[in-house]
Design an enzyme around this catalytic site. Structure first.
Site, PDB file in Angstrom:
ATOM      1  CG  ASP A  30      43.805  34.687  40.341  1.00 35.35           C
ATOM      2  OD1 ASP A  30      44.205  35.446  41.516  1.00 35.35           O
ATOM      3  OD2 ASP A  30      42.830  34.666  40.024  1.00 35.35           O
TER       4      ASP A  30
ATOM      5  CG  ASN B 180      43.965  41.801  34.988  1.00 34.11           C
ATOM      6  OD1 ASN B 180      43.240  43.433  34.370  1.00 34.11           O
ATOM      7  ND2 ASN B 180      44.601  41.888  35.167  1.00 34.11           N
TER       8      ASN B 180
ATOM      9  CE  LYS C 100      60.292  39.325  19.495  1.00 33.10           C
ATOM     10  NZ  LYS C 100      60.157  40.317  18.382  1.00 33.10           N
TER      11      LYS C 100
ATOM     12  CE  LYS D 297      40.757  36.179  48.015  1.00 33.84           C
ATOM     13  NZ  LYS D 297      41.258  36.489  46.995  1.00 33.84           N
TER      14      LYS D 297
ATOM     15  CG  PHE E  98      37.330  46.213  44.195  1.00 32.85           C
ATOM     16  CD1 PHE E  98      37.756  47.157  44.973  1.00 32.85           C
ATOM     17  CD2 PHE E  98      36.055  46.529  43.464  1.00 32.85           C
ATOM     18  CE1 PHE E  98      37.278  48.006  45.650  1.00 32.85           C
ATOM     19  CE2 PHE E  98      35.776  47.889  43.409  1.00 32.85           C
ATOM     20  CZ  PHE E  98      36.437  48.491  44.117  1.00 32.85           C
TER      21      PHE E  98
ATOM     22  CE  LYS F  56      35.871  36.048  44.686  1.00 36.63           C
ATOM     23  NZ  LYS F  56      36.444  37.060  42.596  1.00 36.63           N
TER      24      LYS F  56
HETATM   25  N1  CTP Z   1      43.550  39.553  44.732  1.00 40.63           N
HETATM   26  C1  CTP Z   1      45.122  39.156  45.074  1.00 40.63           C
HETATM   27  N2  CTP Z   1      46.121  38.855  44.818  1.00 40.63           N
HETATM   28  C2  CTP Z   1      46.146  38.244  43.823  1.00 40.63           C
HETATM   29  C3  CTP Z   1      44.657  38.093  43.635  1.00 40.63           C
HETATM   30  C4  CTP Z   1      43.090  38.371  43.816  1.00 40.63           C
HETATM   31  O1  CTP Z   1      44.872  40.612  46.142  1.00 40.63           O
HETATM   32  N3  CTP Z   1      46.416  37.399  43.183  1.00 40.63           N
HETATM   33  C5  CTP Z   1      42.496  40.531  45.500  1.00 40.63           C
HETATM   34  C6  CTP Z   1      41.963  41.813  44.050  1.00 40.63           C
HETATM   35  O2  CTP Z   1      42.769  42.501  44.187  1.00 40.63           O
HETATM   36  C7  CTP Z   1      40.455  42.162  44.873  1.00 40.63           C
HETATM   37  C8  CTP Z   1      40.255  40.472  45.731  1.00 40.63           C
HETATM   38  O3  CTP Z   1      41.923  40.068  45.738  1.00 40.63           O
HETATM   39  O4  CTP Z   1      40.513  43.083  45.805  1.00 40.63           O
HETATM   40  C9  CTP Z   1      39.374  39.439  44.627  1.00 40.63           C
HETATM   41  O5  CTP Z   1      39.847  38.804  43.630  1.00 40.63           O
HETATM   42  P1  CTP Z   1      38.924  37.608  42.188  1.00 40.63           P
HETATM   43  O6  CTP Z   1      40.047  38.843  41.232  1.00 40.63           O
HETATM   44  O7  CTP Z   1      38.420  38.841  42.065  1.00 40.63           O
HETATM   45  O8  CTP Z   1      38.865  36.884  42.693  1.00 40.63           O
HETATM   46  P2  CTP Z   1      40.349  35.962  43.212  1.00 40.63           P
HETATM   47  O9  CTP Z   1      40.577  36.058  44.232  1.00 40.63           O
HETATM   48  O10 CTP Z   1      41.739  36.282  42.360  1.00 40.63           O
HETATM   49  O11 CTP Z   1      39.397  34.564  42.314  1.00 40.63           O
HETATM   50  P3  CTP Z   1      38.998  33.793  41.350  1.00 40.63           P
HETATM   51  O12 CTP Z   1      39.866  34.299  40.517  1.00 40.63           O
HETATM   52  O13 CTP Z   1      38.976  32.826  41.462  1.00 40.63           O
HETATM   53  O14 CTP Z   1      38.009  34.783  40.946  1.00 40.63           O
END
Ligand code: CTP
Length: 406
Positions: free
Chosen positions: A277, A211, A287, A340, A322, A336
């Site tokens: 995610d 990302n 490869k 969480k 975040f 969130k």
């Molecule tokens: N985070 C995490 N583990 C994951 C995904 C996210 O610990 N697998 C944490 C990120 O570091 C951040 C928070 O969760 O502090 C929110 O991440 P974000 O990408 O904004 O949201 P998601 O919870 O992944 O949900 P979505 O992608 O559906 O918005």
């Protein structure tokens, strides 16, 4: 309480804000400190030696070489004498010299020779301050040399611009130099994990799903927490040389493993990393060769590290997350925060190109478990990081107070 008398070397470089140093020298004297002023050659255009000599009750030093017999050369004598060195105003030029270790006049030699804490109060045109090179040099001074920056402020500048570049007030400079160490280091004794960067989920030995996260926000938080006295563990996907512990990881699973093995000994976690995610169900050992047909990569869910730790953390451990969103910023962040079970969330709008990924600035909404809401308008990530760490201090203090009530 009056601060302990200190030997202060005040380096004045060539900026219009130099005239304010007459008052600052006088303030230092009133507080009982011993001040030695060192003027750069160009600094002499902006202030006069005589008033600085009278106000400091000490000689004003400009020249590197003297014909008088001295036990020690002057740059070593002053470097050894100093408890504190303040460069104010600090021009872009002297900042660049300090970052490169250039010793072309008395003050730059003193800076290289000293073991004293160095403070920098920059003042310059907005564009010069925001310039990539100046910001890079400031980063070097803070992260590699441990210098403390007293940031310039917004205001009308002598060059005709209006913006960041105005020297901090003398009051702010005095406060930064002399506030009690425990106030300066409110995170002393706290061990905190901070994550930074975007995870990389391997498809094969060459390719990955990643990302846009640059890791700048997480790094800025780690630097701020370290400066506030925290024992920092930075778990990062971007490689960085720091004077605190850095553990490099690539994937979400690696990040989870490191955090889970360290978190029990920690007081807090700040998840600034952009964790993927999803990951490919299997990463090919070889490869993947291209063929004529399309390929499909099957993905599986990664663990949500924040959610797992939010649910299992001890009561006194503080977790901050975040929330990266492109729509319904606040609503989604609030969800969130609840889901969480964390203490605070920082929401940012990733659809605005000037802030967020890769940018040096950000604009965020901060929501806390106890219902506080704060909007931080667009500003440098270092300032947002400082604010987040201040909030963390507040939460720790509140937790201690609540524990005492029970
Ligand atoms: N985070 C995490 N583990 C994951 C995904 C996210 O610990 N697998 C944490 C990120 O570091 C951040 C928070 O969760 O502090 C929110 O991440 P974000 O990408 O904004 O949201 P998601 O919870 O992944 O949900 P979505 O992608 O559906 O918005």
């Amino acid at each position: 309480m009056a601060p302990q008398p200190k030997n202060i070397i005040l380096g004045i470089s060539a900026g219009i804000a130099a005239y304010k140093m007459y008052d600052l020298v006088s303030d230092f004297k009133k507080l009982g400190h011993n001040v030695h002023v060192v003027l750069t050659q160009d600094g002499k255009h902006f202030v006069s030696e005589l008033p600085l000599k009278v106000l400091s009750s000490n000689p004003v030093h400009c020249e590197m070489f003297s014909h008088e017999i001295q036990a020690k050369p002057i740059h070593i004598e002053l470097a050894d004498l100093a408890d504190i060195i303040l460069i104010s105003p600090a021009t872009a030029d002297i900042i660049a010299k300090m970052a490169c270790g250039i010793c072309d006049e008395l003050i730059t030699n003193i800076l290289l020779a000293t073991k004293a804490q160095v403070y920098i109060a920059p003042a310059m045109n907005t564009n010069m301050w925001k310039h990539f090179t100046t910001q890079k040099n400031i980063e070097t001074l803070v992260t590699k040399l441990g210098y403390k920056i007293i940031p310039p402020e917004e205001g009308a500048l002598a060059c005709g611009y209006s913006g960041i570049g105005h020297i901090a007030s003398n009051e702010k400079i005095l406060k930064t130099l002399f506030v009690d160490e425990t106030i300066n280091k409110p995170l002393a004794g706290k061990k905190i994990i901070i994550t930074a960067g975007g995870t990389k989920e391997a498809i094969d030995p060459v390719r990955y799903i990643g990302n846009k996260s640059s890791g700048k926000m997480g790094l800025a938080i780690a630097d701020a927490a370290h400066n506030m006295g925290a024992d920092v563990i930075l778990v990062s996907t971007v490689s960085r040389d720091r004077n605190y512990q850095v553990i490099e990881v690539e994937s979400a699973q690696e990040m989870q493993e490191v955090i889970e093995s360290e978190f029990d000994k920690c007081d807090g976690l700040i998840m600034a990393a952009a964790v993927s995610d999803f990951r490919p169900i299997t990463a090919s050992k070889q490869k993947i060769k291209k063929k004529n047909e399309d390929i499909t990569i099957e993905l599986t869910r990664n663990p949500d590290i924040l959610e797992i730790l939010g649910r299992t953390k001890r009561e006194k451990q503080i977790i901050i997350g975040f929330s990266a969103e492109s729509e319904n910023i606040e609503k989604n962040a609030r969800e969130k925060l609840e889901k969480k079970k964390i203490d605070m969330i920082i929401a940012n709008d990733i659809s605005v190109p000037e802030i967020g990924f890769e940018s040096d600035e950000n604009e965020v909404i901060i929501l806390t478990r106890d219902g506080q809401r704060e909007v931080l308008q667009r500003r440098p990530k270092a300032q947002i990081a400082q604010h987040i760490c201040n909030k963390l201090v507040e939460i720790f203090q509140k937790t201690i107070k609540e524990a005492k009530k029970i």
